[in-house]
Motif scaffolding. Sequence first.
Motif, short mmCIF file in Angstrom:
data_model
loop_
_atom_site.label_atom_id
_atom_site.label_comp_id
_atom_site.label_asym_id
_atom_site.label_seq_id
_atom_site.Cartn_x
_atom_site.Cartn_y
_atom_site.Cartn_z
N GLN A 16 48.88 38.69 32.75
CA GLN A 16 48.08 39.77 32.16
C GLN A 16 48.04 40.99 33.09
O GLN A 16 48.06 42.13 32.64
CB GLN A 16 46.67 39.23 31.94
CG GLN A 16 45.89 39.91 30.86
CD GLN A 16 44.62 39.10 30.54
OE1 GLN A 16 44.31 38.12 31.22
NE2 GLN A 16 43.90 39.52 29.52
N HIS A 17 47.93 40.71 34.40
CA HIS A 17 47.84 41.81 35.38
C HIS A 17 49.08 41.78 36.24
O HIS A 17 49.02 41.41 37.42
CB HIS A 17 46.60 41.63 36.26
CG HIS A 17 45.33 41.56 35.49
ND1 HIS A 17 44.67 42.68 35.04
CD2 HIS A 17 44.59 40.51 35.08
CE1 HIS A 17 43.57 42.33 34.39
NE2 HIS A 17 43.50 41.00 34.40
N TYR A 58 49.51 42.79 40.02
CA TYR A 58 49.20 41.92 41.16
C TYR A 58 50.44 41.20 41.68
O TYR A 58 50.53 40.88 42.87
CB TYR A 58 48.13 40.91 40.77
CG TYR A 58 46.77 41.54 40.54
CD1 TYR A 58 46.35 42.65 41.27
CD2 TYR A 58 45.89 41.03 39.59
CE1 TYR A 58 45.11 43.23 41.07
CE2 TYR A 58 44.64 41.60 39.38
CZ TYR A 58 44.25 42.70 40.12
OH TYR A 58 43.02 43.27 39.92
N TRP A 86 47.90 36.39 36.13
CA TRP A 86 48.92 37.24 36.76
C TRP A 86 49.97 37.68 35.77
O TRP A 86 50.77 38.58 36.07
CB TRP A 86 49.56 36.54 37.95
CG TRP A 86 49.93 35.11 37.72
CD1 TRP A 86 49.09 34.04 37.81
CD2 TRP A 86 51.20 34.59 37.36
NE1 TRP A 86 49.78 32.88 37.53
CE2 TRP A 86 51.06 33.18 37.24
CE3 TRP A 86 52.46 35.15 37.12
CZ2 TRP A 86 52.14 32.34 36.90
CZ3 TRP A 86 53.52 34.32 36.79
CH2 TRP A 86 53.35 32.94 36.67
N ALA A 92 36.57 45.45 40.73
CA ALA A 92 38.03 45.59 40.81
C ALA A 92 38.48 45.70 42.26
O ALA A 92 39.49 45.11 42.65
CB ALA A 92 38.49 46.81 40.00
#
Lengths: 211, 211, 211
Positions: free
Chosen positions: B64-65, B68, B62, B8
């Motif tokens: 999903q996360h 970021y 991006w 990570a």
Amino acid sequence: MTLDPLLAVIEVSAIFVSAISGLIEAFRKRMDAVGVFAVAFVTAFGGGTLRDLLIDRRPLFWVQHQGYVWLVLALTLIAPPLLRATRHHVVDRLLQVTDALGLGLFAISGASLTLAAGMPVIIVTLMGVVTGVFGGVMRDVLCNEVPAVFQDHQPYALCAFCGCWVFVGLNGIGAESWLAFLAGAGTASGLRLAALAGGWRVPPWPPDREG
Amino acid sequence: MTLDPLLAVIEVSAIFVSAISGLIEAFRKRMDAVGVFAVAFVTAFGGGTLRDLLIDRRPLFWVQHQGYVWLVLALTLIAPPLLRATRHHVVDRLLQVTDALGLGLFAISGASLTLAAGMPVIIVTLMGVVTGVFGGVMRDVLCNEVPAVFQDHQPYALCAFCGCWVFVGLNGIGAESWLAFLAGAGTASGLRLAALAGGWRVPPWPPDREG
Amino acid sequence: MTLDPLLAVIEVSAIFVSAISGLIEAFRKRMDAVGVFAVAFVTAFGGGTLRDLLIDRRPLFWVQHQGYVWLVLALTLIAPPLLRATRHHVVDRLLQVTDALGLGLFAISGASLTLAAGMPVIIVTLMGVVTGVFGGVMRDVLCNEVPAVFQDHQPYALCAFCGCWVFVGLNGIGAESWLAFLAGAGTASGLRLAALAGGWRVPPWPPDREG
């Protein structure tokens, strides 16, 4: 919704204006008829197409509304008198106003579709901006220029971004969807018109003294 | 897997470094804040997004996360001191090392997702390379340059390519997936660091005397 | 269908020729081996890939036929003698004829897949043209040029467009699918060959006196 006919008029006008900005750019590059059509088409539909690819939505906007494809074909055929007309001051001003209305409409349509797909708000606003501005980005890439929206220091994407946040915010507090749509699109278009009228500038980044 | 926190950290650092390479390029082109954000974003996420479109994987990385996305927005806001810092020799070297680690991580992540989608090995390695390098390709296209990775004669895509084959090969002989991942990413990153340290060159193709 | 072996030969030849046009362009830009492969690959498969993304068709052509990926890799490795050979007049003429045959084959394949996906005829013809020409467009974007197909004033996309309408028309009146395919591809390829032989030109648009 009783606003539908008005929105349809704005949508057709906005596609018309985007396509014309493609015609003008392709003409400047001395393209042939094929290039002029291709660049006009990509300018008009590129932003929505990229959004649909990213959120995996089908059919694509222009596949669903094939009349718009014929509209861009027809525009290409009548490009010679059209381009002469755009040199008049009044027509040029009219194109700017229509483009500003179209920016709001397209950005919030894009945000709305992304919200309906259940995506987080930061993605919703990004997709709204992508829908509003990436047709122009693709036009400039095909014409071998740095995208104007990234470099001309005029507020354009930022207007769409603010409008999308208004839309998302009103949705978040449970406003009626037509109200959120109108307020968002109005904010984006209004800011764009104000920026044009006031000659607002986006600074280079980092600003000069840091360069 | 106990490696997760380490991976990570590498992932966040690699996104950070990719985004900074976008900031630098956009700054060189005198872009405004919108352009700087857009180019940083595309550099950081373009490779993975293209891979996801090609293998039809959703949600996009991006999406999903979404943290970021906020990271790149924040980076854009603090670009002025950041860009000043990158002019220091030590920082520049640190960026290169982080980028090399990120290349390995992203390439093998891309290969791993493609393998999981059941695709043939040549496609797996191609997608690994696409994930690792196409963010930079898109950055250069938006900045109206020939992509550096195709023309600067420094081994970059080739390092990712070799790492992907190590990953695919170890998977093929039934190695543990974490081992294949680490060996593949290590090969890609290690080759990249060795290429930087040794000043390795990729020849023009065909080589000069054939030109 | 007894035509299958012939079509397969044309398909392989057309991929071969597209890839070579990518090799030549990448070589002109002094790219390294990585760039040469990437540009050859994108030229050969870009049009079909864009079509598949737009009509949401999977697996992609080159994922399904991974042999073609190896073919382009092999072509890249033997690029030096290949590029020398393309300087001979006879080889150059052979490449043009093969490219014309490939244009017909790829355009009508693209139209055929889009028709099978149930799309309206204007979209079918557009996708046919996209399949035939967008590999070259992407090649030119990666090489930082205005796409030749938009600007060189030689009939290319228009030949594909006419062929697609012949294909769509014959399908519309209930002709056998192999006949519609052959007639469409024959029209596109035949027009392209006639345009080459006769030195036909597409005018700038609007034509000069309007400029």
